[in-house]
Scaffold this active site. Structure first.
Site, short mmCIF file in Angstrom:
data_model
loop_
_atom_site.label_atom_id
_atom_site.label_comp_id
_atom_site.label_asym_id
_atom_site.label_seq_id
_atom_site.Cartn_x
_atom_site.Cartn_y
_atom_site.Cartn_z
N HIS A 91 -148.29 11.60 42.06
CA HIS A 91 -147.44 12.73 42.42
C HIS A 91 -147.81 13.88 41.49
O HIS A 91 -148.71 13.76 40.65
CB HIS A 91 -145.96 12.37 42.32
CG HIS A 91 -145.50 12.02 40.94
ND1 HIS A 91 -145.98 10.93 40.24
CD2 HIS A 91 -144.60 12.63 40.10
CE1 HIS A 91 -145.39 10.87 39.06
NE2 HIS A 91 -144.56 11.89 38.95
N HIS B 49 -145.91 15.82 39.20
CA HIS B 49 -145.23 16.21 37.97
C HIS B 49 -146.28 16.39 36.87
O HIS B 49 -147.33 15.74 36.88
CB HIS B 49 -144.20 15.16 37.58
CG HIS B 49 -142.92 15.28 38.36
ND1 HIS B 49 -142.05 14.23 38.54
CD2 HIS B 49 -142.37 16.34 39.01
CE1 HIS B 49 -141.01 14.64 39.26
NE2 HIS B 49 -141.19 15.90 39.57
N ASP C 202 -146.79 15.55 33.84
CA ASP C 202 -147.32 14.47 33.01
C ASP C 202 -148.32 13.58 33.75
O ASP C 202 -148.87 12.65 33.16
CB ASP C 202 -146.19 13.62 32.41
CG ASP C 202 -145.26 13.03 33.45
OD1 ASP C 202 -145.11 13.62 34.53
OD2 ASP C 202 -144.67 11.96 33.19
N ASP D 172 -143.13 5.93 38.50
CA ASP D 172 -142.23 6.98 38.97
C ASP D 172 -141.61 6.66 40.34
O ASP D 172 -141.87 7.32 41.34
CB ASP D 172 -142.95 8.33 39.02
CG ASP D 172 -143.28 8.84 37.63
OD1 ASP D 172 -142.68 9.84 37.21
OD2 ASP D 172 -144.13 8.23 36.96
#
Length: 302
Positions: A61, A63, A65, A207
């Site tokens: 994904h 994000h 990080d 996640d």
């Protein structure tokens, strides 16, 4: 042999003693990288496997990080002399993310090929000699889990071939899966091959909340690398709010999926001593290990 390295084991931000979660898998000299957060190329260089032979970069994904290490890594790959195309895979939004990140890496000596995958439907791709399975999972943004599978060919049975009077010159073609017409005969691989043989399977999941579909996705995996954002059971409300997992939830998935081994990863920065909570996982799935930066294993065919 499939070599696997957990390049880092942290979530949210890199720490002085903990790089961000990323997975590197190597088979037949080619590598697949899953996620590329800040500093990924540093721990990758510390590993010493090189980076020129990375065939694909897969994003779970977008994000920060998990993605902001991309431009620096691409530049380093270019400096290593790569000119062949590089495949980048991820959920919808990939094109915009890559375009934005590569503003600071505008002149690469190799083209980028992008594949955006559905955030709703499972998928399967072939990357080099690896079968890549993809499963949408449940996070605060579209997110994917990845399964790396190495298929193993069926064993050729020369005695069957001789019994059927199949010329030796055709054996290799049949072993490679080809059907051959010879005069009035149709020769098929099934005539000379043994039963299917188990390959190698590694699943990477980070996640997400534990969803039912993950149980089948990871079934019988040799290695399941799964997020354990929180070790403490009392952090369940946080995990539910931010769509992450507890150690115990990852272990429950591993147990239900019948995997051989579980590595926990993607620890919260607040989880300073994950070893204090390992028991929450091992009481459910005994063969659980705490992920560490550059933790490596080699997996072989049975």
């Amino acid at each position: 042999m499939l070599e696997v390295c957990l390049l880092g084991c942290g979530g949210t931000k890199p720490l002085p003693d903990r790089w961000l979660t990323s997975l590197l898998a190597k088979f037949n000299g080619k590598m697949i990288l899953i996620d590329c957060g800040e500093g990924t190329q540093i721990t990758l260089q510390m590993l010493g496997w090189g980076m020129k032979s990375i065939e694909a970069i897969c994003f779970t994904h977008y994000h920060a990080d998990h993605v902001v290490g991309l431009p620096g890594l691409l530049l380093s790959i270019g400096n290593a002399g790569r000119t062949e195309p590089l495949l980048i895979i991820g959920p919808p939004g990939l094109k915009a993310v890559v375009q934005g990140l590569t503003v600071i890496a505008p002149k690469l000596p190799f083209p980028l090929h992008l594949i955006e995958l559905s955030p709703h439907e499972p998928d399967t791709l072939k990357v080099a000699d690896v079968v890549l399975h993809v499963l949408p999972v449940l996070h605060t943004v579209p997110c994917l889990s990845y399964g790396i599978e190495i298929k193993r060919g069926r064993k050729f049975d020369p005695e069957k071939a001789r019994t059927l009077d199949i010329p030796v010159s055709l054996w290799k073609r049949l072993q490679n899966g080809e059907e051959i017409s010879v005069e009035d005969r149709l020769l098929t691989p099934d005539m000379v091959l043994g039963p299917p043989r188990r390959g190698i399977k590694v699943c990477y999941c980070t996640d997400t909340r534990p969803i039912e579909e993950l149980v089948g996705f990871i079934e019988n995996a040799d290695l399941f690398i799964c997020e354990g954002m929180y070790g403490e059971e009392e952090k369940l409300p946080n995990a539910e709010e931010h769509k992450h997992m507890l150690f115990s939830e990852a272990a429950s998935l591993a147990s239900r999926g019948g995997v051989k081994e579980l590595w926990l990863t993607h620890y919260s920065p607040s989880l300073a001593d994950p070893e204090n909570y390992l028991g929450a996982a091992t009481t459910i799935f005994p063969n659980t290990k705490l992920g560490e930066d550059r933790m490596t294993t080699s997996l072989h065919f049975e």
